[in-house]
Design a protein around this motif. Structure first.
Motif, PDB file in Angstrom:
ATOM      1  N   SER A 122       0.815  -1.222   0.000  1.00  0.00           N
ATOM      2  CA  SER A 122       0.000   0.000   0.000  1.00  0.00           C
ATOM      3  C   SER A 122       0.844   1.266   0.000  1.00  0.00           C
ATOM      4  O   SER A 122       0.451   2.297  -0.556  1.00  0.00           O
ATOM      5  N   GLY A 123       2.035   1.206   0.619  1.00  0.00           N
ATOM      6  CA  GLY A 123       2.889   2.381   0.673  1.00  0.00           C
ATOM      7  C   GLY A 123       3.313   2.878  -0.691  1.00  0.00           C
ATOM      8  O   GLY A 123       3.566   4.076  -0.880  1.00  0.00           O
TER       9      GLY A 123
ATOM     10  N   ILE B  85      -0.079   4.964  -1.745  1.00  0.00           N
ATOM     11  CA  ILE B  85      -0.610   6.088  -0.959  1.00  0.00           C
ATOM     12  C   ILE B  85       0.417   6.664   0.009  1.00  0.00           C
ATOM     13  O   ILE B  85       0.082   7.492   0.862  1.00  0.00           O
TER      14      ILE B  85
ATOM     15  N   ARG C  65       2.514   6.931   3.235  1.00  0.00           N
ATOM     16  CA  ARG C  65       2.436   6.441   4.603  1.00  0.00           C
ATOM     17  C   ARG C  65       1.022   5.957   4.936  1.00  0.00           C
ATOM     18  O   ARG C  65       0.048   6.349   4.288  1.00  0.00           O
ATOM     19  N   LEU C  66       0.919   5.114   5.955  1.00  0.00           N
ATOM     20  CA  LEU C  66      -0.393   4.675   6.436  1.00  0.00           C
ATOM     21  C   LEU C  66      -0.873   5.619   7.535  1.00  0.00           C
ATOM     22  O   LEU C  66      -1.720   6.447   7.317  1.00  0.00           O
TER      23      LEU C  66
ATOM     24  N   ASP D 200      -0.645  14.041   6.089  1.00  0.00           N
ATOM     25  CA  ASP D 200      -0.428  13.214   4.905  1.00  0.00           C
ATOM     26  C   ASP D 200      -0.671  11.723   5.156  1.00  0.00           C
ATOM     27  O   ASP D 200      -0.233  10.878   4.359  1.00  0.00           O
ATOM     28  N   ASP D 201      -1.339  11.370   6.246  1.00  0.00           N
ATOM     29  CA  ASP D 201      -1.636   9.961   6.506  1.00  0.00           C
ATOM     30  C   ASP D 201      -2.548   9.396   5.413  1.00  0.00           C
ATOM     31  O   ASP D 201      -3.289  10.125   4.750  1.00  0.00           O
ATOM     32  N   GLY D 202      -2.493   8.074   5.275  1.00  0.00           N
ATOM     33  CA  GLY D 202      -3.163   7.407   4.168  1.00  0.00           C
ATOM     34  C   GLY D 202      -4.652   7.655   4.052  1.00  0.00           C
ATOM     35  O   GLY D 202      -5.192   7.736   2.942  1.00  0.00           O
TER      36      GLY D 202
ATOM     37  N   ILE E 133      -5.170  10.607   2.037  1.00  0.00           N
ATOM     38  CA  ILE E 133      -4.815  10.378   0.637  1.00  0.00           C
ATOM     39  C   ILE E 133      -5.965   9.682  -0.084  1.00  0.00           C
ATOM     40  O   ILE E 133      -6.276   9.988  -1.239  1.00  0.00           O
ATOM     41  N   LEU E 134      -6.635   8.746   0.592  1.00  0.00           N
ATOM     42  CA  LEU E 134      -7.797   8.087  -0.005  1.00  0.00           C
ATOM     43  C   LEU E 134      -8.867   9.114  -0.367  1.00  0.00           C
ATOM     44  O   LEU E 134      -9.426   9.100  -1.473  1.00  0.00           O
TER      45      LEU E 134
ATOM     46  N   PHE F  24      -5.111   0.056   8.011  1.00  0.00           N
ATOM     47  CA  PHE F  24      -4.805   1.296   8.725  1.00  0.00           C
ATOM     48  C   PHE F  24      -4.835   1.163  10.242  1.00  0.00           C
ATOM     49  O   PHE F  24      -4.410   2.084  10.944  1.00  0.00           O
TER      50      PHE F  24
ATOM     51  N   THR G 277       2.008   9.553  -4.774  1.00  0.00           N
ATOM     52  CA  THR G 277       1.471  10.593  -3.898  1.00  0.00           C
ATOM     53  C   THR G 277       1.748  11.990  -4.421  1.00  0.00           C
ATOM     54  O   THR G 277       1.328  12.973  -3.823  1.00  0.00           O
TER      55      THR G 277
END
Length: 601
Positions: free
Chosen positions: A23-24, A27, A29-30, A37-39, A42-43, A172, A311
């Motif tokens: 996933s990294g 997107i 970082r998780l 900027d956490d995932g 981003i979603l 997550f 990203t």
């Protein structure tokens, strides 16, 4: 004994399986929602980006975003053209499927690689997409990228797309949306897309003046002169100098995407400012004298943007540099011809910067000579092998630790390739309000700047992250505040770029039998004690030096907990520093006494 490597070990993953496993790559970082900027953000960004692309192409002027913080569920509804009904499922589940490869449909899109919503789908425990076109809807529901159901029928709603998703806790973990972060993102979207209305949980975001609105919010009344700005079809920018700022602070965007690491467009923007200023004044001012203390924002539209990662933090297109430099230069020169008062204030600022630079250069020479007499090696620095610019160097970190005791724990368990340590000697000097030249006369601060590589420019930072690692007691908090004062006052751009973090370390160790648990707060401790029952041993850590190396390694390894240092605006930065670190002792005393009373009551 090595395991056998044969045909049975070779695996072929589907695209969505690969997204979940790596996933990294898609997107970044998780995270758990505590960082901008956490995932999970981003979603949401990937979904909203699609609605922005519709607006850019002239379809739909309103986007509604609803976030249920308790359930962790998000929905986004636009009023664009809607996904062609026969391709709804493909567009959210098959990699490299979409209309953004077709220039007739999308000319200035952020998402060009056909991954965005597929990643959202794959990384969500619940994902629903509904497209409405000309009175007909087509919808599909997924879980972890797998199709569960689909439906089609008549609809009385406007054309557009509705997407609903819940980030998967398997990916997550425990997460929570921070509505302040989302509001900042909506404000950015509005400023970059004049005429678009975004509604977040009922709150409207709309901008009339584009980047001017964005930069004014960041600087507010800290500006030295009215914004110099320009707006064209493919380029928009605004900049000013802040009253007491050091360094350079920029916010750059490509097709509505914030590029936190800049790129070609930002480099060209900075060069264009210098050329335009020198052309107007018919002089040869240096880049440092022109741009010291500047705050600027630039947004460009690029037909085929090349980003360095999914990203999209840094733009790599080299072909756009020349026209951006030329357009910025002409616009700056033209603006200064039409605004004589601003032109005079700007020149006075440049000349003041020139005087300060010459003074500072003399101080730097003295500091370098003094450091050389002490040792050719930077005192108290235990360096790592990789730095920014090396392959893998972006992952490097330097821990600013409190003394030799804590430094010993770090040294014995650190990753020698990517983790460096700088050991502070007691409490650093409170540098707030002092001229920049003064920090070069302070031996410890100068040694720290040399260790970081920023004694000449913040752009020369040697590490990907600066981590403040102080004890969780009053002295540790004070040292942390002094370090934050130093960075926020003199190297604000490092904070804006998201380079500075605070290390979270456990306050308590709770043992029951051979099992050890670690708690980062009193509430965590109390909850665990209730769960474990009797027969437990509780240890309160007073400092990092008390944690044995055998235990400490896990807290700076893969499970490291970091809190990013962030500021909402440049004006807020100044106000906070003045209140907490300035010469306003009576006001600060009243504040402390009032809150002490509130706590007691």
């Amino acid at each position: 004994m090595a395991k056998e490597y044969d045909e049975s070990k070779i695996k072929t993953l589907s695209a969505l399986e690969h997204i979940r496993l790596r996933s990294g790559m898609y997107i970044g970082r998780l995270g758990d929602g505590s960082h901008f900027d956490d995932g999970i953000y981003i979603l949401l960004k990937e979904v909203v980006d699609n609605t922005i692309d519709e607006f850019i192409m002239g379809h739909g002027k309103k986007v509604v975003i609803d976030v249920d913080v308790e359930l962790g569920r998000v929905s986004v509804r636009d009023e664009g053209r809607g996904i062609p009904l026969g391709k709804v499922i493909d567009c959210v589940s098959i990699i490299n499927t979409g209309a953004k490869y077709n220039d007739d449909v999308f000319q200035f899109s952020v998402g060009l690689n056909g991954v965005g919503t597929k990643a959202v789908n794959a990384l969500s425990s619940h994902f629903l997409v509904r497209s409405i076109r000309e009175g007909i809807y087509q919808e599909a529901t997924f879980s972890q990228g797998k199709l569960l159901s689909e439906d089609k029928g008549k609809s009385h709603e406007k054309n557009g797309v509705y997407v609903e998703f819940t980030p998967d806790v398997e990916i997550f973990g425990s997460y929570r949306f921070n509505m302040e972060y989302l509001a900042q993102r909506m404000h950015s979207y509005a400023c970059l897309n004049r005429g678009l209305t975004l509604v977040l949980n009922g709150e409207k975001f709309i901008s009339k003046n584009g980047l001017l609105d964005y930069l004014e919010k960041e600087t507010e009344d800290a500006i030295r002169y009215p914004m110099i700005s320009h707006r064209a079809t493919h380029l928009e920018f605004a900049f000013t100098h802040t009253s007491e700022g050091y360094g350079e602070t920029y916010f750059s965007f490509v097709n509505g995407q914030f590029t936190s690491d800049g790129g070609t467009h930002l480099v060209a923007f900075k060069e264009g400012i210098l050329r335009g200023v020198n052309a107007f004044y018919n002089d040869k001012f240096t880049a440092q004298d022109v741009r010291e203390g500047i705050a600027g924002a630039v947004a460009v539209k690029v037909k085929d943007p090349i980003f360095e990662s999914q990203t999209k933090n840094k733009l790599g297109n080299s072909d756009i540099r020349s026209w951006i430099v030329a357009d910025v230069s002409r616009a700056v020169e033209d603006y200064l011809h039409k605004n004589a008062t601003t032109a005079k204030i700007l020149k006075d600022k440049i000349l003041a910067n020139e005087r300060l630079r010459k003074e500072l250069n003399e101080v730097k020479k003295e500091a370098r000579a003094a450091a050389k007499r002490i040792s050719m090696k930077i005192p108290k620095l235990i360096d790592c092998k990789l730095h920014v610019g090396d392959l893998g160097g972006e992952r490097s970190s330097i821990f600013l630790v409190e003394g030799d005791s804590a430094g010993g724990s770090f040294t014995s368990v650190r990753d020698v390739h990517t983790q460096a340590i700088f050991k502070l000697r007691g409490k650093p000097w409170n540098s707030y309000g002092a001229p920049q030249s003064a920090i070069y006369r302070n031996e410890e601060l100068y040694n720290m700047m040399m260790a970081l590589g920023i004694e000449n420019s913040a752009e020369e930072l040697r590490y990907g992250r600066i981590i403040l690692a102080t004890d969780a007691d009053f002295d540790g908090f004070h040292i942390r505040n002094l370090l934050l004062t130093f960075f926020l006052h003199y190297f604000e751009e490092l904070v804006v770029a998201g380079k500075i973090f605070i290390l979270e370390t456990p306050l308590f160790r709770i043992k029951k039998g051979k099992e050890a648990h670690y708690c980062y707060s009193e509430s965590e401790r109390d909850a665990l004690l209730k769960k474990l029952g009797k027969g437990v041993l509780v240890t309160r850590f007073k400092g990092l030096g008390e944690i044995s190396p055998n235990e400490f390694g896990q807290f700076i390894g893969e499970q490291i907990r970091l809190t990013p240092v962030m500021i909402d605006s440049l004006k807020q930065n100044k106000e906070i520093l003045t209140f907490y670190m300035g010469q306003n002792t009576p006001h600060r005393r009243d504040y402390i006494m009032q809150h002490l009373i509130d706590d007691i009551v």
